[in-house]
Design an enzyme around this catalytic site. Structure first.
Site, mmCIF file in Angstrom:
data_model
loop_
_atom_site.group_PDB
_atom_site.id
_atom_site.type_symbol
_atom_site.label_atom_id
_atom_site.label_comp_id
_atom_site.label_asym_id
_atom_site.label_seq_id
_atom_site.Cartn_x
_atom_site.Cartn_y
_atom_site.Cartn_z
ATOM 1 C CB ALA A 128 -0.948 -0.029 1.197
ATOM 2 C CG LEU A 129 4.215 3.674 -2.652
ATOM 3 C CD1 LEU A 129 5.013 4.131 -1.427
ATOM 4 C CD2 LEU A 129 5.197 3.238 -3.761
ATOM 5 C CB SER A 130 -0.604 4.389 -5.181
ATOM 6 O OG SER A 130 0.455 3.938 -5.959
ATOM 7 C CD1 TRP A 160 -3.728 4.442 -7.867
ATOM 8 C CD2 TRP A 160 -5.629 3.624 -8.711
ATOM 9 N NE1 TRP A 160 -4.378 5.481 -8.499
ATOM 10 C CE2 TRP A 160 -5.553 4.998 -9.037
ATOM 11 C CE3 TRP A 160 -6.747 2.906 -9.139
ATOM 12 C CZ2 TRP A 160 -6.544 5.650 -9.757
ATOM 13 C CZ3 TRP A 160 -7.724 3.565 -9.854
ATOM 14 C CH2 TRP A 160 -7.610 4.913 -10.165
ATOM 15 N NE ARG A 248 8.940 0.203 -11.016
ATOM 16 C CZ ARG A 248 9.516 1.302 -10.547
ATOM 17 N NH1 ARG A 248 10.818 1.484 -10.661
ATOM 18 N NH2 ARG A 248 8.778 2.235 -9.957
ATOM 19 N NE ARG A 273 -11.773 -16.104 -40.926
ATOM 20 C CZ ARG A 273 -13.093 -16.050 -41.055
ATOM 21 N NH1 ARG A 273 -13.835 -17.086 -40.714
ATOM 22 N NH2 ARG A 273 -13.666 -14.955 -41.510
ATOM 23 C CG LEU A 344 -8.474 -14.154 -33.743
ATOM 24 C CD1 LEU A 344 -6.969 -14.128 -33.524
ATOM 25 C CD2 LEU A 344 -9.178 -14.499 -32.434
ATOM 26 N N GLY A 346 -13.033 -9.685 -36.914
ATOM 27 C CA GLY A 346 -14.233 -9.529 -36.077
ATOM 28 C C GLY A 346 -14.243 -10.481 -34.893
ATOM 29 C CD GLU A 369 4.379 -4.127 -9.256
ATOM 30 O OE1 GLU A 369 5.609 -4.294 -9.135
ATOM 31 O OE2 GLU A 369 3.526 -5.025 -9.145
HETATM 32 N N1 COS Z 1 16.539 2.348 -4.525
HETATM 33 C C1 COS Z 1 16.910 2.829 -3.312
HETATM 34 N N2 COS Z 1 16.783 4.129 -2.967
HETATM 35 C C2 COS Z 1 16.251 4.950 -3.884
HETATM 36 C C3 COS Z 1 15.857 4.520 -5.153
HETATM 37 C C4 COS Z 1 16.022 3.152 -5.455
HETATM 38 N N3 COS Z 1 15.668 2.658 -6.653
HETATM 39 N N4 COS Z 1 15.363 5.567 -5.850
HETATM 40 C C5 COS Z 1 15.467 6.635 -5.050
HETATM 41 N N5 COS Z 1 15.998 6.258 -3.855
HETATM 42 C C6 COS Z 1 16.290 7.118 -2.708
HETATM 43 C C7 COS Z 1 17.229 8.248 -3.097
HETATM 44 O O1 COS Z 1 18.573 7.828 -2.948
HETATM 45 C C8 COS Z 1 16.853 9.342 -2.142
HETATM 46 O O2 COS Z 1 17.464 9.110 -0.892
HETATM 47 P P1 COS Z 1 17.984 10.362 0.030
HETATM 48 O O3 COS Z 1 16.839 11.317 0.136
HETATM 49 O O4 COS Z 1 18.338 9.720 1.339
HETATM 50 O O5 COS Z 1 19.129 10.957 -0.701
HETATM 51 C C9 COS Z 1 15.368 9.140 -1.959
HETATM 52 O O6 COS Z 1 15.104 7.780 -2.300
HETATM 53 C C10 COS Z 1 14.539 10.059 -2.815
HETATM 54 O O7 COS Z 1 14.986 9.865 -4.157
HETATM 55 P P2 COS Z 1 14.575 10.818 -5.342
HETATM 56 O O8 COS Z 1 14.805 12.233 -4.955
HETATM 57 O O9 COS Z 1 15.219 10.303 -6.576
HETATM 58 O O10 COS Z 1 13.008 10.557 -5.406
HETATM 59 P P3 COS Z 1 11.903 11.126 -6.354
HETATM 60 O O11 COS Z 1 10.798 11.599 -5.513
HETATM 61 O O12 COS Z 1 12.492 12.059 -7.368
HETATM 62 O O13 COS Z 1 11.339 9.804 -7.055
HETATM 63 C C11 COS Z 1 11.004 8.149 -8.738
HETATM 64 C C12 COS Z 1 11.995 9.018 -7.931
HETATM 65 C C13 COS Z 1 10.257 8.956 -9.783
HETATM 66 C C14 COS Z 1 11.864 7.101 -9.404
HETATM 67 C C15 COS Z 1 9.977 7.494 -7.782
HETATM 68 O O14 COS Z 1 9.119 8.450 -7.252
HETATM 69 C C16 COS Z 1 9.136 6.425 -8.442
HETATM 70 O O15 COS Z 1 9.603 5.323 -8.648
HETATM 71 N N6 COS Z 1 7.872 6.734 -8.752
HETATM 72 C C17 COS Z 1 6.935 5.730 -9.231
HETATM 73 C C18 COS Z 1 6.263 5.088 -8.099
HETATM 74 C C19 COS Z 1 5.575 3.827 -8.490
HETATM 75 O O16 COS Z 1 6.151 2.959 -9.120
HETATM 76 N N7 COS Z 1 4.316 3.721 -8.084
HETATM 77 C C20 COS Z 1 3.551 2.548 -8.295
HETATM 78 C C21 COS Z 1 3.173 2.030 -6.969
HETATM 79 S S1 COS Z 1 2.913 0.343 -6.881
HETATM 80 S S2 COS Z 1 1.325 0.006 -7.962
#
Ligand code: COS
Length: 384
Positions: A128-130, A160, A248, A273, A344, A346, A369
């Protein structure tokens, strides 16, 4: 054989494993796929089937009741099940996604408490992240957790979330330090579904993957003990990002399985077919489509297996490869399933044939993801 030739050969045990899973998927899962989609029903019977065959144990190390067989085998299973029914494959994928934070960062006590019951299939987790207003930017989440004596109190609504209402526990990400400069001040917690204050909110009506419930879990003053913190307090953003770097691959495998299923179905259809007095696969217009579909699947598989091999070798920096595999395979899934419908004609557009379901199921793999735009961002950042 040269070392390089050996390196590029899939070992026999993996091929045998693929054949076993394919047989189970074709005989037991494929016949249920249309009904699961039509009724939007969580297939409890197929979860039992996966558990009986130790397929739900694939994500786990042997000391926690798992098969201990690694990422490639897990993703071959996801691919083969998705070839028959993507909703059923998601049950296995979420078994990995929801437990990865614990496997990668959890205390020994949490691992012992939760993982063995997930490996048998008795329990199922959720991740539960989003949130409604924090999707691609999970750092903007509003869910909060505050200290309360020895434990924590969590308030917020997620969005989600796969397995809503099914999961026995949720790994929930919440802001614990709004002032934090680094890592967004987020912490990960295990919240069991029977804790007071937890409730199942809105469930979505979806285009595809209809056999898997998705929606809003609500946390209203939910108390959890300190032992339920996953990893270090304040390090939850890294827990989430590292988890997604691994999970992923599962989305890539699901997408690839859908694509291969659609390709195989379209090829078999084109052999049978007949139009203008000949099977339609005698026409170059169809041959070229099938050839491109097969080639795209083969290319996606190479990228996915390469990424899985990196995980199985213990390489830490796998984010770029898992993003590339997810990006490529999900785009392939969408292109290939649209083409399968075209082959396929229709018949591709009606529910009597499986390819329209495959197209609807494929679409989410470009979104969940991390959208494919986010995957491109992750890849581009790794090149900077
Ligand atoms: N592994 C470990 N640490 C990570 C990391 C990774 N892959 N990516 C970023 N971090 C760490 C960074 O090192 C940073 O640490 P510090 O603050 O201690 O320096 C911190 O996390 C924040 O990183 P960053 O500034 O790069 O974060 P952003 O907010 O810019 O986000 C993305 C980066 C866009 C890559 C991220 O928000 C993302 O993956 N978004 C998509 C989320 C997703 O997949 N949602 C679907 C949910 S599941 S259905």
């Amino acid at each position: 054989m040269s070392a390089l030739a050996e390196l590029y050969k899939i070992p026999e045990e993996y091929l045998d494993f693929r054949a076993t899973i394919r047989q189970i998927a074709e005989e037991r899962i494929a016949p249920r796929a249309a009904e699961i989609d039509e009724k939007a029903e969580y297939p409890h019977d197929l979860r039992e089937l996966l558990a009986e065959h130790d397929i739900l144990a694939l994500p786990f190390e042997s000391e926690y009741g798992g098969t201990g067989t690694g990422a490639l085998m897990l993703n071959i299973a996801i691919e083969e099940i998705s070839r028959a029914c993507a909703s059923t494959a998601l049950m296995l994928m979420v078994q990995e996604l929801g437990t990865l934070p614990i496997r990668l960062f959890g205390s020994e006590e949490l691992k012992q408490r939760l993982l063995p019951r997930c490996a048998t299939g008795e329990w199922s987790p959720a991740f539960a992240l989003s949130e409604p207003d924090a999707g691609s930017d999970p750092g903007g989440m509003l869910t909060k957790a505050r200290r309360d004596g020895e434990g924590w109190v969590i308030d917020g609504t997620k969005n989600w979330i796969t397995n809503l209402g099914i999961a026995d526990f949720y790994v929930v990400f919440a802001v614990t330090d709004p002032e934090a400069k680094h890592s967004r001040g987020i912490t990960a917690f295990v919240v069991e579904a029977d804790r007071p204050g937890f409730s199942v909110g809105k469930l979505e009506h979806k285009l595809g993957i209809r056999g898997s419930p998705t929606g809003q879990p609500i946390f209203d003053g939910v108390r959890v003990p300190a032992e339920n913190v996953v990893g270090e307090v304040g390090e939850g953003f890294k827990v989430a990002m590292t988890t997604l770097d691994h999970s992923r691959l599962g989305v890539a495998a699901q997408a690839l399985g859908i694509a291969q299923g659609a390709t195989d179905y379209a090829a078999a259809y084109a052999r049978e077919r007949r139009q203008f007095g000949r099977p339609i696969n005698a026409f170059q217009g169809i041959q070229f489509k099938l050839a491109d579909m097969e080639t795209q699947c083969a290319a996606g598989r190479e990228l996915l297996y390469q990424a899985c091999a990196k995980v199985d070798r213990g390489e830490r920096d796998i984010g770029k490869y898992s993003a590339m595999a997810k990006l490529f395979c999900s785009d392939v899934a969408m292109q290939v399933t649209v083409e399968a419908i075209q082959v396929l004609g229709g018949y591709g557009y009606v529910k009597e044939y499986p390819v329209e379901r495959m197209m609807r199921d494929a679409k989410i793999t470009q979104i969940y993801e991390g959208t494919n735009e986010i995957q491109r961002l992750v890849i581009a950042r790794s090149m900077a």
